[in-house]
Design an enzyme around this catalytic site. Structure first.
Site: not given
Ligand code: G1P
Ligand code: ZN
Length: 543
Positions: A113-114, A277, A279, A281-282, A376
């Site tokens: 992710s982030h 982010d 991947d 999703d944010r 998300k």
């Protein structure tokens, strides 16, 4: 077919956290480490023989090597087909969309992710089920249990697949299809939003900037905003995914997305800015010299949903994670729909979305999404905002201020203490737990404790219970302090403090957030002894 059964030994540390297994790259590169975890996933599933698996990642360092291993293991374990994104690239929401569209058995997402990437950065593996969502705890627990007793994994001996070439090939008796990373996702977005209205609005002079932070959304954002919506070339910043994200920290917040923040708060700032982010999703939403708190963003999307084609008929319910502000609750109350409060992590929204109890979901950690997928979805949120802006033709700031006037303002902030020694963090949480029983009714300055507990959640769909999901101290005026330890970090512990207060009076909606929350922040330190116990005199990140 040359299937090897490789003898192995368990690793003790393969417990999936908030969002899959996350470790530093060198850990994943240990002999058998990735293979053990992948085999543990497969061993925890039933009935996938001949079925389809979706595989892709955010392009970070080790993505390509991991994908080759996973493809060969999927072939050896009997999957019938794998859909893999070109170049190994698929955003997390795109994986979810593709699983659903092609009715795949499940998917494996490679991402941390982030978290930063690169040879010394982080890597991660997450399994998603056939509904497109993160595996529920029942499955992640089974994977962990399996990882502790695994003795053998299976892998096909074969040459690597060319991940850059679109089209089909085979690995043993399994088909491998390298698919366009963006096409299915872009088609889904076009089915939800009024692209014509947004395109017209951009053509009329509305200016936007989208920062992909050298992570997975680059190709998606370029296709959506520049190609399909006609925004000028250069609208997408840092649009080429890099294995180390250009050395950056691909987390769309005011600290890490500073390039975009400087642009939106500078001279000649665009009308709208957004970042996503690692991947995809944010999301972070900015207006001209204006920051939209993620909790407010969820509430505003809910309040304006009927302006958007995909939600024209209204929303069935809203869900937010416990630490997320109660701004969405006020919208739900006004709309007469349910608002669900779940533990942190997107997996807890899956059941609510599946049975239609919730349509929109969100977390304070820059995550919003809906029933269109089971993750998300950063660019979805950006398009949702653009659609609202194109319809209302007001600035981002005016829309937010209007919202506060109608519903009141939930002042909100999160303070992170990253890299705290685990023992110290556990002591802090343990001390708080010990005090919970005696706090109710106590007064601290202007605040009287209304309730104090360790959040426990009973899923309204399957009845599963998740305990110890964060310490909540609520006050009689509606303000709250929440403490929890991160489940996604890879080094030491991260303490998160979430602080919220409610202000109905519009004449008091202009206070700087940290000032508005100052007394509560100080109270949090007194109650938890944060400075004394962590050894930190200030948070590492404030959002
Ligand atoms: C963090 C966020 C949480 C989010 C998760 C995955 O988890 O707080 O809302 O779902 O990342 O993106 P945490 O590190 O707090 O466990
Ligand atoms: Zn993410």
């Amino acid at each position: 077919m040359n299937i090897h059964k490789i003898a192995t030994q368990p690793f003790e540390d393969q417990k999936p956290g908030t969002s899959g297994l996350r470790k530093q790259v060198p850990v994943f590169q240990k002999r058998h480490y990735l293979e053990n975890f992948i085999q543990s996933i497969f061993d925890s599933l039933e009935g996938y023989g001949g079925a389809t698996l979706v595989v892709g990642g955010d392009g970070r360092y080790y993505n390509r090597q991991a994908i080759q291993i996973i493809l060969k293991m999927a072939a050896a374990n009997g999957f019938g087909r794998v859909l893999v994104g070109q170049g190994g690239i698929l955003s997390t929401p795109a994986v979810s969309a593709i699983i659903r569209k092609y009715q795949a058995f499940g998917g494996i997402i490679l991402s941390a992710s982030h978290n930063p990437g690169g040879p010394e950065g982080d890597f991660g593996v997450k399994y998603n089920t056939g509904n497109g969502g993160p595996a529920p705890e029942k499955i992640t627990d089974a994977i962990y249990a399996r990882s502790r007793e695994i003795e053998v994994y299976q892998i096909l001996e074969a040459a690597d697949i060319d991940l850059d070439q679109l089209g089909s090939s085979s690995l043993g008796s399994m088909a491998v299809e390298v698919i366009d990373s963006v096409a299915d996702y872009a088609e889904l977005m076009q089915s939800l939003f009024d692209f014509d209205a947004i395109r017209d609005y951009i053509r009329s002079g509305f200016r936007l900037a989208v920062d992909s932070m050298h992570a997975v959304t680059g190709p998606y954002a370029t296709q959506l905003f520049e190609t399909l919506l006609g925004a000028p070339a250069g609208t997408v910043l840092n649009g080429v995914p890099l294995e180390d994200f250009g050395g950056g920290h691909p987390d769309p917040n005011l600290v890490y997305a500073h390039e975009l923040v400087e642009l939106l708060f500078g001279d000649r700032a665009p009308d709208f800015g957004a970042a996503s982010d690692g991947d995809g999703d944010r999301n972070m939403i900015l207006g001209h010299h204006f920051f939209v708190t993620p909790s407010d963003s969820l509430a505003i999307l809910a309040a304006n949903a009927t302006l958007v084609p995909g939600y024209r008929d209204g929303i069935a319910g809203v869900a937010r994670s416990m630490p997320t502000s109660a701004a969405a609750d006020r919208v739900a109350a006004k709309l007469g729909i349910d608002c669900y409060e779940t533990p942190t992590g997107w997996k807890f929204f899956g059941n609510l979305l599946d049975v239609g109890k919730a349509t929109l979901c969100g977390e304070e950690s820059f995550g919003t999404g809906s029933n269109h997928v089971r993750e998300k979805d950063g660019l979805w949120a950006v398009l949702f905002w653009l659609n609202i802006l194109a319809v209302r033709q007001q600035s981002v700031e005016d829309i937010v201020r209007d919202h506060w006037r109608t519903y009141g303002r939930n002042y909100y902030s999160r303070h992170d203490y990253e890299g705290v020694e685990s023992d110290r963090a556990n002591t802090l949480v343990g001390n708080l737990r010990d005090r919970l029983g005696s706090l109710k009714g106590q007064t601290f300055g202007a605040y009287t404790v209304d309730y104090a507990d360790d959040f426990s959640y009973t899923d309204p769909v399957d009845g599963s219970i998740s305990q110890k999901q964060g310490i909540r101290i609520g006050f009689t005026d509606g303000s709250r302090i929440v403490f929890r330890l991160s489940g996604t970090g890879t080094q030491g512990a991260t303490l998160r403090l979430y602080v919220e207060s409610y202000e109905p009076d519009p004449s008091k909606h202009d206070i700087e957030t940290q000032t508005a929350l100052g007394d509560l922040i100080q109270l949090a330190d007194e109650l938890a002894q944060i400075k004394a116990l962590t050894g930190f005199d200030r948070p590492t990140v404030i959002t």
